[in-house]
Design an enzyme around this catalytic site. Structure first.
Site, PDB file in Angstrom:
ATOM      1  N   ALA A 159     -14.981  38.806  13.407  1.00  0.00           N
ATOM      2  CA  ALA A 159     -15.587  37.883  13.316  1.00  0.00           C
ATOM      3  C   ALA A 159     -15.869  37.747  11.912  1.00  0.00           C
ATOM      4  O   ALA A 159     -16.657  38.291  10.745  1.00  0.00           O
ATOM      5  CB  ALA A 159     -16.046  37.731  14.121  1.00  0.00           C
ATOM      6  N   TYR A 200      -2.151  26.481   2.205  1.00  0.00           N
ATOM      7  CA  TYR A 200      -1.420  26.135   0.580  1.00  0.00           C
ATOM      8  C   TYR A 200      -2.232  26.154  -0.325  1.00  0.00           C
ATOM      9  O   TYR A 200      -3.914  26.449  -0.597  1.00  0.00           O
ATOM     10  CB  TYR A 200      -1.811  24.734   0.964  1.00  0.00           C
ATOM     11  CG  TYR A 200      -1.544  23.357  -0.065  1.00  0.00           C
ATOM     12  CD1 TYR A 200       0.055  23.298  -0.295  1.00  0.00           C
ATOM     13  CD2 TYR A 200      -2.555  22.752  -0.501  1.00  0.00           C
ATOM     14  CE1 TYR A 200       0.105  22.228  -1.708  1.00  0.00           C
ATOM     15  CE2 TYR A 200      -2.550  21.833  -1.371  1.00  0.00           C
ATOM     16  CZ  TYR A 200      -0.691  21.371  -1.615  1.00  0.00           C
ATOM     17  OH  TYR A 200      -0.310  21.126  -2.976  1.00  0.00           O
ATOM     18  N   ALA A 226      17.960  -3.900   3.682  1.00  0.00           N
ATOM     19  CA  ALA A 226      17.241  -3.215   2.487  1.00  0.00           C
ATOM     20  C   ALA A 226      16.716  -5.116   1.813  1.00  0.00           C
ATOM     21  O   ALA A 226      15.753  -4.722   0.969  1.00  0.00           O
ATOM     22  CB  ALA A 226      18.453  -4.263   1.087  1.00  0.00           C
ATOM     23  N   GLY A 227      15.778  -5.097   3.192  1.00  0.00           N
ATOM     24  CA  GLY A 227      15.428  -6.673   2.780  1.00  0.00           C
ATOM     25  C   GLY A 227      13.556  -5.700   2.565  1.00  0.00           C
ATOM     26  O   GLY A 227      13.267  -4.818   2.607  1.00  0.00           O
ATOM     27  N   ASN A 243      18.339 -13.386  19.551  1.00  0.00           N
ATOM     28  CA  ASN A 243      19.499 -12.359  18.750  1.00  0.00           C
ATOM     29  C   ASN A 243      18.592 -11.234  18.777  1.00  0.00           C
ATOM     30  O   ASN A 243      17.731 -11.150  17.764  1.00  0.00           O
ATOM     31  CB  ASN A 243      19.802 -12.988  17.874  1.00  0.00           C
ATOM     32  CG  ASN A 243      20.770 -11.895  16.403  1.00  0.00           C
ATOM     33  OD1 ASN A 243      21.160 -11.402  17.112  1.00  0.00           O
ATOM     34  ND2 ASN A 243      20.523 -12.569  15.683  1.00  0.00           N
ATOM     35  N   THR A 274      20.962 -11.630   5.409  1.00  0.00           N
ATOM     36  CA  THR A 274      21.597 -10.343   6.266  1.00  0.00           C
ATOM     37  C   THR A 274      23.233 -10.485   5.994  1.00  0.00           C
ATOM     38  O   THR A 274      23.298  -8.832   6.272  1.00  0.00           O
ATOM     39  CB  THR A 274      21.324 -10.413   7.208  1.00  0.00           C
ATOM     40  OG1 THR A 274      21.168 -12.034   8.411  1.00  0.00           O
ATOM     41  CG2 THR A 274      19.535  -9.872   7.259  1.00  0.00           C
ATOM     42  N   ARG A 334     -17.081  41.277   6.485  1.00  0.00           N
ATOM     43  CA  ARG A 334     -18.728  40.996   6.435  1.00  0.00           C
ATOM     44  C   ARG A 334     -19.822  41.526   5.779  1.00  0.00           C
ATOM     45  O   ARG A 334     -18.830  42.698   5.789  1.00  0.00           O
ATOM     46  CB  ARG A 334     -18.535  40.510   8.142  1.00  0.00           C
ATOM     47  CG  ARG A 334     -19.729  40.028   8.348  1.00  0.00           C
ATOM     48  CD  ARG A 334     -20.094  40.056   9.762  1.00  0.00           C
ATOM     49  NE  ARG A 334     -18.778  40.273  11.146  1.00  0.00           N
ATOM     50  CZ  ARG A 334     -18.704  41.273  12.170  1.00  0.00           C
ATOM     51  NH1 ARG A 334     -19.756  41.716  12.663  1.00  0.00           N
ATOM     52  NH2 ARG A 334     -17.854  41.204  12.837  1.00  0.00           N
ATOM     53  N   ARG A 392       6.535  -9.480   5.593  1.00  0.00           N
ATOM     54  CA  ARG A 392       5.191  -9.686   6.324  1.00  0.00           C
ATOM     55  C   ARG A 392       4.017  -8.245   6.868  1.00  0.00           C
ATOM     56  O   ARG A 392       3.880  -7.774   7.375  1.00  0.00           O
ATOM     57  CB  ARG A 392       5.240  -9.473   7.675  1.00  0.00           C
ATOM     58  CG  ARG A 392       6.032 -11.445   7.540  1.00  0.00           C
ATOM     59  CD  ARG A 392       6.992 -11.592   8.830  1.00  0.00           C
ATOM     60  NE  ARG A 392       8.468 -11.859   8.224  1.00  0.00           N
ATOM     61  CZ  ARG A 392       9.883 -11.744   9.118  1.00  0.00           C
ATOM     62  NH1 ARG A 392       8.963 -12.019  10.581  1.00  0.00           N
ATOM     63  NH2 ARG A 392      10.703 -11.764   9.080  1.00  0.00           N
ATOM     64  N   GLU A 444      18.555 -19.397  13.313  1.00  0.00           N
ATOM     65  CA  GLU A 444      17.413 -19.156  13.279  1.00  0.00           C
ATOM     66  C   GLU A 444      16.525 -20.075  13.608  1.00  0.00           C
ATOM     67  O   GLU A 444      16.623 -20.814  13.583  1.00  0.00           O
ATOM     68  CB  GLU A 444      17.468 -18.438  12.033  1.00  0.00           C
ATOM     69  CG  GLU A 444      17.796 -17.992  11.406  1.00  0.00           C
ATOM     70  CD  GLU A 444      17.913 -16.595  11.876  1.00  0.00           C
ATOM     71  OE1 GLU A 444      16.686 -15.960  12.282  1.00  0.00           O
ATOM     72  OE2 GLU A 444      18.819 -16.354  13.297  1.00  0.00           O
TER      73      GLU A 444
HETATM   74  C1  UD1 Z   1      17.276 -11.138  11.432  1.00  0.00           C
HETATM   75  C2  UD1 Z   1      18.274 -12.093  12.666  1.00  0.00           C
HETATM   76  C3  UD1 Z   1      17.887 -12.704  14.045  1.00  0.00           C
HETATM   77  C4  UD1 Z   1      17.415 -11.799  14.764  1.00  0.00           C
HETATM   78  C5  UD1 Z   1      16.328 -10.822  14.192  1.00  0.00           C
HETATM   79  C6  UD1 Z   1      16.292  -9.720  15.353  1.00  0.00           C
HETATM   80  C7  UD1 Z   1      19.342 -13.561  10.665  1.00  0.00           C
HETATM   81  C8  UD1 Z   1      19.481 -14.552   9.732  1.00  0.00           C
HETATM   82  N1  UD1 Z   1      18.294 -13.611  11.418  1.00  0.00           N
HETATM   83  O1  UD1 Z   1      16.190 -11.971  11.529  1.00  0.00           O
HETATM   84  O2  UD1 Z   1      18.612 -13.883  14.276  1.00  0.00           O
HETATM   85  O3  UD1 Z   1      16.622 -12.147  15.955  1.00  0.00           O
HETATM   86  O4  UD1 Z   1      17.539 -10.396  12.720  1.00  0.00           O
HETATM   87  O5  UD1 Z   1      15.354  -8.751  14.978  1.00  0.00           O
HETATM   88  O6  UD1 Z   1      20.533 -12.241  10.329  1.00  0.00           O
HETATM   89  N2  UD1 Z   1      18.372  -7.421   5.473  1.00  0.00           N
HETATM   90  C9  UD1 Z   1      18.445  -6.659   4.293  1.00  0.00           C
HETATM   91  N3  UD1 Z   1      19.288  -7.460   3.047  1.00  0.00           N
HETATM   92  C10 UD1 Z   1      18.751  -8.926   2.820  1.00  0.00           C
HETATM   93  C11 UD1 Z   1      18.181  -9.128   3.975  1.00  0.00           C
HETATM   94  C12 UD1 Z   1      17.744  -8.734   4.975  1.00  0.00           C
HETATM   95  O7  UD1 Z   1      19.085  -5.787   4.112  1.00  0.00           O
HETATM   96  O8  UD1 Z   1      19.083  -9.543   2.103  1.00  0.00           O
HETATM   97  C13 UD1 Z   1      17.591  -6.354   6.223  1.00  0.00           C
HETATM   98  C14 UD1 Z   1      16.274  -6.550   5.995  1.00  0.00           C
HETATM   99  O9  UD1 Z   1      15.302  -4.998   5.905  1.00  0.00           O
HETATM  100  C15 UD1 Z   1      16.299  -6.425   8.235  1.00  0.00           C
HETATM  101  C16 UD1 Z   1      17.381  -6.806   8.781  1.00  0.00           C
HETATM  102  O10 UD1 Z   1      17.667  -7.222   7.199  1.00  0.00           O
HETATM  103  O11 UD1 Z   1      16.003  -4.139   8.504  1.00  0.00           O
HETATM  104  C17 UD1 Z   1      16.882  -7.920   9.228  1.00  0.00           C
HETATM  105  O12 UD1 Z   1      16.437  -9.052   8.566  1.00  0.00           O
HETATM  106  P1  UD1 Z   1      15.317  -9.152   8.732  1.00  0.00           P
HETATM  107  O13 UD1 Z   1      14.091 -10.357   7.507  1.00  0.00           O
HETATM  108  O14 UD1 Z   1      13.538  -8.268   9.514  1.00  0.00           O
HETATM  109  O15 UD1 Z   1      15.049 -10.948   9.665  1.00  0.00           O
HETATM  110  P2  UD1 Z   1      14.851 -11.184  10.323  1.00  0.00           P
HETATM  111  O16 UD1 Z   1      14.271 -12.398  10.248  1.00  0.00           O
HETATM  112  O17 UD1 Z   1      13.764 -10.124  11.729  1.00  0.00           O
HETATM  113 CA    CA Z   2      13.388  -8.375  11.197  1.00  0.00          CA
END
Ligand code: UD1
Ligand code: CA
Length: 426
Positions: free
Chosen positions: A394, A356, A10-11, A172, A81, A411, A15, A157
């Site tokens: 051809a 196509y 969902a994130g 992690n 997360t 042709r 980046r 973190e």
């Molecule tokens: C996260 C972990 C970190 C770990 C790393 C590994 C946490 C707090 N941190 O950090 O310890 O080392 O992954 O790759 O868990 N997402 C949601 N909803 C949210 C936020 C994030 O679904 O509200 C999803 C993102 O889409 C992604 C995943 O969770 O697929 C991880 O989120 P991301 O922001 O990439 O966490 P990291 O900073 O990588």
């Molecule tokens: Ca990540």
């Protein structure tokens, strides 16, 4: 025991700096990051939940179109997360089996590793198992903090870590196995008093410790597998790692890869023994390639390509969604799409299957039966069938079906004007 999988997707993927594509739908060799993760759990869990938020509709459409046994659950707003996983609590209220948690941005994890991880969880009688690995450069990952007796105490973190904690190299992986019955109540108790103001999934570790649960870490030796994709540069690095892994596998199985540095082959491709892949070839998506074939140099197979034994696909040939029977040659500069080619077919240089129609936006099929020969620089305007043994001269543009053993030629007749050049020079 039942296993259900929750995949966090969902994130925002800030980046990645992408306006059009959610992070988990970015692709490596024709397959989305989320697709890799879902494929890896298809033999492990009986039901999957993908947590969607940012670009929720696109991710939901992708999941519904490609994966059965998989539901999407909306997380809005995205508060971290831990908050993301809490979205499945209503669905799993009466469930007491195992829950595997994965991130949608970690496509390099292998099915085998996940199986071993779950086995480890069971063997240890664990309530919470987190996957960890050792990184020489642990920046940006959560650090695994262990107590004096070496047991896992919590995850910190990067943004919340002290200098001392930052020096820890055990990180992690973002992959967890939970005894859901014992852990589910944790999700209503997570706090967001941290540097990012988020509800961290990682806090279930310290919650487990406080509640006297059995918490363990499974240390993964091959740290490449948990490489997470947060940026375009990470995406390129992950693709390189995956490609190298794939090429090594094909070479071990008896395929010659002339130049591994310039060759790309997707993991969903099968290749028969003694096939040779020449430099600068790019093979993406799902394909089956037979034995003793020669592919490339500079060939592009775009997926859904199935070729039998002793085939040649040569220089600057692009093939997409095509079935090619044995002993057929597509030697140079051709496009073969939405096609079926029989055995002993020869495709002259510069042949195009015009599949196509941009007005109706539809694609049509080209069928070339056994022993058909297509002369160079021909266009086969689909839908079209060339029956067995027919030849196309051809430079022809073929818009009608051609009967067997016929010659088809469009042709215009060759004119020769004797001494024409000399008459101009006077
Ligand atoms: C996260 C972990 C970190 C770990 C790393 C590994 C946490 C707090 N941190 O950090 O310890 O080392 O992954 O790759 O868990 N997402 C949601 N909803 C949210 C936020 C994030 O679904 O509200 C999803 C993102 O889409 C992604 C995943 O969770 O697929 C991880 O989120 P991301 O922001 O990439 O966490 P990291 O900073 O990588
Ligand atoms: Ca990540």
């Amino acid at each position: 025991m039942d296993i259900k999988t929750v995949i966090l997707a969902a994130g925002k993927g800030t980046r990645m700096k992408s306006e059009t594509t959610p992070k988990v739908l970015h692709e490596i060799m024709g397959k989305t990051l989320l697709g890799y993760v879902l494929d890896n759990v298809k033999n492990i869990s009986d039901e999957n939940y993908v947590i969607v938020g940012h670009h929720a509709q696109e991710v939901t459409d992708f999941v519904e179109k490609n994966y059965k046994n998989t539901k999407t659950i909306l997380q809005s707003p995205q508060l971290g997360t831990g908050h993301a996983v809490s979205m499945v609590c209503p669905q799993l209220e009466n469930y007491n089996g195992l829950v595997l948690i994965l991130c949608g941005d970690t496509p390099l994890i292998k099915e085998d590793t996940l199986k071993k991880f779950v086995e480890f969880h069971k063997e240890q009688n664990s309530d919470i198992t987190v996957m960890s690995t050792i990184f020489e450069n642990p920046a940006n990952y959560g650090r695994i903090i262990r107590a004096k007796d070496n047991s896992v105490e919590c995850i910190v973190e990067e943004k919340d870590a002290t200098q001392e904690q930052k020096a820890v190299k055990e990180v992690n992986a973002g992959i967890y196995c939970l005894d859901w019955g014992k852990i589910k109540s944790a999700f209503s108790q997570l706090k967001n008093n941290n540097a990012q103001g988020e509800y961290y999934l990682t806090d279930i570790i310290s919650w487990g410790k406080i509640n006297k649960l059995n918490v363990n870490a499974y240390i993964l030796e091959n740290s490449d597998e948990i490489y997470g994709i947060n940026s375009r540069s990470n995406l390129a690095t992950a693709a390189k790692i995956m490609n190298k892994r794939n090429l090594n596998k094909y070479m071990e199985e008896g395929v010659t890869i002339v130049d591994p540095d310039s060759t790309w082959i997707s993991e969903d491709t099968q290749i028969g023994q003694d096939t040779i892949i020449y430099p600068a070839t790019y093979i993406e998506g799902k394909n089956i390639i037979g034995k003793n074939c020669k592919i490339g140099p500079c060939a592009h197979l775009r997926g859904d390509v199935e070729v039998c034994d002793n085939i040649k696909i040569g220089n600057f040939v692009e093939v997409k969604k095509a079935k090619i029977n044995s002993n057929t040659n597509v030697g140079h500069l051709s496009y073969i799409g939405d096609s079926e080619l029989g055995s002993n077919v020869n495709i002259g240089a510069g042949t195009i299957t015009a599949n196509y129609d941009p007005l109706s936006k539809t694609k049509s099929k080209t069928i070339l039966k056994d022993n058909v020969k297509i002369g160079s620089n021909s266009v086969l305007v689909a839908p079209v069938t060339v029956e067995e043994g027919a030849n196309v001269g051809a430079g022809s543009i073929i818009t009608k079906n051609i009967p067997q053993w016929a010659l088809a030629i469009t042709r215009s007749p060759l004119k020769i004007l004797n001494n024409w050049v000399k008459s101009k020079l006077k």
